[in-house]
Design a protein around this motif. Structure first.
Motif, PDB file in Angstrom:
ATOM      1  N   GLY A 204       0.916  -1.025  -0.072  1.00 33.08           N
ATOM      2  CA  GLY A 204       0.146   0.150   0.035  1.00 33.08           C
ATOM      3  C   GLY A 204       0.799   1.294   0.065  1.00 33.08           C
ATOM      4  N   ARG A 205       1.784   1.365   0.834  1.00 30.39           N
ATOM      5  CA  ARG A 205       2.826   2.567   0.898  1.00 30.39           C
ATOM      6  C   ARG A 205       3.338   2.711  -0.376  1.00 30.39           C
ATOM      7  NH1 ARG A 205       7.560   4.647   0.829  1.00 30.39           N
ATOM      8  NH2 ARG A 205       7.866   6.454   2.037  1.00 30.39           N
ATOM      9  N   ALA A 206       3.861   1.647  -1.050  1.00 27.84           N
ATOM     10  CA  ALA A 206       4.462   1.626  -2.281  1.00 27.84           C
ATOM     11  C   ALA A 206       3.604   2.058  -3.229  1.00 27.84           C
ATOM     12  CB  ALA A 206       5.264   0.292  -2.811  1.00 27.84           C
ATOM     13  N   PHE A 256      -4.819  -0.039   0.950  1.00 28.20           N
ATOM     14  CA  PHE A 256      -4.768   0.414  -0.477  1.00 28.20           C
ATOM     15  C   PHE A 256      -4.037  -0.648  -1.208  1.00 28.20           C
ATOM     16  CE2 PHE A 256      -2.650   2.982  -3.985  1.00 28.20           C
ATOM     17  CZ  PHE A 256      -3.983   3.760  -4.329  1.00 28.20           C
ATOM     18  N   ALA A 257      -3.613  -1.720  -0.650  1.00 32.77           N
ATOM     19  CA  ALA A 257      -2.953  -2.579  -1.489  1.00 32.77           C
ATOM     20  C   ALA A 257      -3.820  -3.471  -2.388  1.00 32.77           C
ATOM     21  CB  ALA A 257      -2.360  -3.825  -0.482  1.00 32.77           C
ATOM     22  N   PRO A 258      -5.070  -3.840  -2.110  1.00 33.53           N
ATOM     23  CA  PRO A 258      -6.013  -4.019  -3.315  1.00 33.53           C
ATOM     24  C   PRO A 258      -6.201  -3.394  -4.480  1.00 33.53           C
ATOM     25  CG  PRO A 258      -7.161  -4.703  -0.933  1.00 33.53           C
ATOM     26  CD  PRO A 258      -6.098  -3.721  -0.947  1.00 33.53           C
ATOM     27  N   GLU A 259      -6.082  -1.721  -4.202  1.00 33.37           N
ATOM     28  CA  GLU A 259      -6.061  -1.049  -5.489  1.00 33.37           C
ATOM     29  C   GLU A 259      -4.854  -1.162  -6.154  1.00 33.37           C
ATOM     30  OE1 GLU A 259      -8.912   0.714  -5.866  1.00 33.37           O
ATOM     31  OE2 GLU A 259      -9.799   0.535  -4.068  1.00 33.37           O
ATOM     32  N   VAL A 260      -3.646  -1.479  -5.670  1.00 36.17           N
ATOM     33  CA  VAL A 260      -2.390  -1.613  -6.297  1.00 36.17           C
ATOM     34  C   VAL A 260      -2.727  -2.864  -7.278  1.00 36.17           C
ATOM     35  CG1 VAL A 260      -0.088  -2.221  -6.462  1.00 36.17           C
ATOM     36  CG2 VAL A 260      -1.061  -0.697  -4.820  1.00 36.17           C
ATOM     37  N   ALA A 261      -3.427  -3.988  -6.759  1.00 37.00           N
ATOM     38  CA  ALA A 261      -3.747  -5.145  -7.470  1.00 37.00           C
ATOM     39  C   ALA A 261      -4.491  -4.895  -8.575  1.00 37.00           C
ATOM     40  CB  ALA A 261      -3.986  -6.301  -6.546  1.00 37.00           C
ATOM     41  N   ARG A 262      -5.498  -4.241  -8.072  1.00 31.45           N
ATOM     42  CA  ARG A 262      -6.552  -3.827  -9.352  1.00 31.45           C
ATOM     43  C   ARG A 262      -5.939  -3.107 -10.573  1.00 31.45           C
ATOM     44  NH1 ARG A 262      -9.861  -2.527  -4.631  1.00 31.45           N
ATOM     45  NH2 ARG A 262     -11.132  -4.092  -4.266  1.00 31.45           N
ATOM     46  N   CYS A 263      -5.113  -2.112 -10.164  1.00 31.70           N
ATOM     47  CA  CYS A 263      -4.441  -1.556 -11.120  1.00 31.70           C
ATOM     48  C   CYS A 263      -3.455  -2.200 -12.052  1.00 31.70           C
ATOM     49  CB  CYS A 263      -3.494  -0.064 -10.676  1.00 31.70           C
ATOM     50  SG  CYS A 263      -4.685   1.268 -10.071  1.00 31.70           S
ATOM     51  N   ALA A 264      -2.702  -3.500 -11.468  1.00 30.67           N
ATOM     52  CA  ALA A 264      -2.018  -4.301 -12.067  1.00 30.67           C
ATOM     53  C   ALA A 264      -2.920  -5.455 -12.901  1.00 30.67           C
ATOM     54  CB  ALA A 264      -1.289  -5.175 -11.199  1.00 30.67           C
ATOM     55  N   THR A 265      -4.126  -5.274 -12.722  1.00 37.85           N
ATOM     56  CA  THR A 265      -4.962  -6.391 -13.686  1.00 37.85           C
ATOM     57  C   THR A 265      -5.695  -5.670 -14.525  1.00 37.85           C
ATOM     58  OG1 THR A 265      -6.445  -6.593 -11.510  1.00 37.85           O
ATOM     59  CG2 THR A 265      -4.655  -8.125 -12.022  1.00 37.85           C
ATOM     60  N   ALA A 266      -6.081  -4.494 -14.494  1.00 38.30           N
ATOM     61  CA  ALA A 266      -6.741  -3.620 -15.390  1.00 38.30           C
ATOM     62  C   ALA A 266      -6.716  -3.952 -16.716  1.00 38.30           C
ATOM     63  CB  ALA A 266      -6.968  -2.165 -14.963  1.00 38.30           C
ATOM     64  N   GLU A 267      -7.682  -3.400 -17.508  1.00 40.53           N
ATOM     65  CA  GLU A 267      -7.410  -3.629 -19.108  1.00 40.53           C
ATOM     66  C   GLU A 267      -5.839  -2.820 -19.312  1.00 40.53           C
ATOM     67  OE1 GLU A 267      -9.601  -2.452 -23.003  1.00 40.53           O
ATOM     68  OE2 GLU A 267     -10.835  -3.112 -21.151  1.00 40.53           O
TER      69      GLU A 267
END
Length: 370
Positions: A204-206, A256-267
């Protein structure tokens, strides 16, 4: 007040054992009939949701379940306090004892044969628990067999039972623990300021750092993560005032870690977000390599909510482990830390505790009153 929704049968023959899991989200307790547990000690003897459960809340009207099986549980949403002496034994007992008495009554049991308490911070903050709990539980419940464990040990027992191997427990933080059944090897778990590398707060911090870099126009920024920061927290310049005064900063960072994962898997598959998760996987693998028993095949259990991030983290992690621990076999955790506490208590009650003792990680005081 706890409301009853069904009469709990008085099934089970005992011995009755108690597992306790104390962490940042509160206190969980499970009463189990050790006579119905596995006799080989190789896996968890009770599941979180495995078998029928009597569930009560401490001051929470969650209700009492039908209770048709050997496992009964209770929970408090109030975390045990930490003070100058470390984890507060009196506060833990104030919550624990009323729940245990209700569970014993529902089970038709008179006594507890063995207790295992797993607590976050036991290794460094458990002095008050080690000093006070043996005598207090002997006086209040007649307990003669007690184990006091770090939550990493109960996570290990819940994941792999009493087999040699390694477990990475990752949620807000990250710790790895391994054993060949003669001693423990620990890596990380030093908190978000000194370590927990690859854990939820670290990810999340990253991600927040990459968002703020994009806001400033600095190299390494991620417009995708900046957009998620503003959607979740509001305008980016207001983030410091929102974050720094919080006493639960690690949890806020980890949110915020799930948001990082979502951005990594977004289209669009944001490369910065994907890179953060690849680096997290390297850190997690570093810890697993440090603790895995060096001889023979090593099972590596993955325990904790962080791995629910899915493929953006798991795929690079599997790649790192395959390259650096070719003798390892990754396995899902069979149970959680409460399952592990029940397993340890059952092993104490039956004289079959094979996990190595350690003053800070797995402490078994001399039996009280013996």
């Amino acid at each position: 007040m706890t409301a009853a929704t069904g009469a709990a049968p008085r099934g089970g023959t005992g011995p009755w054992v108690l597992g306790v899991d104390s962490g940042g989200s509160g206190l969980r307790v499970a009463l189990a009939d050790a006579g119905n547990g596995p006799d080989d000690g190789s896996g968890p003897s009770a599941g979180n949701g495995v078998g029928a459960v009597d569930s009560i809340g401490a001051g929470i009207p969650d209700g009492l379940g039908d209770g048709v099986g050997p496992v009964r549980s209770a929970a408090s949403r109030v975390p045990v306090r930490t003070g100058p002496a470390g984890i507060d034994a009196a506060h833990l007992l104030d919550q624990l004892l009323p729940m245990v008495r209700v569970l014993l009554d529902r089970a038709g049991a008179d006594a507890v044969s063995a207790v295992a308490i797993g607590a976050a911070g036991m290794a460094t903050l458990g002095a008050d628990l080690r000093a006070e709990l043996p005598g207090a539980l002997a006086r209040s419940l007649g307990v003669r067999r007690l184990a006091l464990a770090g939550d990493a040990v109960t996570a290990y027992a819940g994941a792999l039972g009493q087999r040699p191997g390694a477990v990475v427990a990752a949620g807000t933080g990250m710790i790895a623990l391994g054993t060949d059944l003669t001693g423990w090897r620990r890596a990380d778990g030093w908190g978000h300021l000194l370590g927990d590398c690859g854990g939820g707060a670290w990810i999340g911090r990253a991600g927040l750092d990459a968002a703020m870099r994009a806001h400033d126009g600095r190299r390494g920024g991620s417009p995708a993560l900046l957009a998620r920061v503003e959607a979740v927290f509001g305008p980016a310049p207001e983030l410091p005032a929102l974050l720094y005064p919080r006493g639960d900063r690690p949890a806020v960072l980890a949110s915020f870690a799930p948001e990082v994962a979502r951005c990594a898997t977004a289209e669009s598959a944001d490369p910065v977000a994907a890179g953060i998760l690849r680096e997290a996987a390297r850190h997690i693998a570093d810890a697993a390599v440090a603790v895995c028993p060096p001889s023979g095949e090593c099972e590596v259990g993955l325990a904790g909510g962080l791995f629910k991030l899915g493929d953006p983290l798991l795929v690079p992690l599997q790649g790192e482990l395959a390259a650096r621990l070719p003798q390892a076999r990754t396995v899902p955790a069979a149970g959680d830390p409460l399952d592990g506490a029940v397993l340890i208590a059952t092993a104490l009650a039956t004289g079959d505790l094979r996990l190595p003792l350690d003053e800070r990680l797995l402490h078994v005081p001399t039996e009280q009153g013996s």
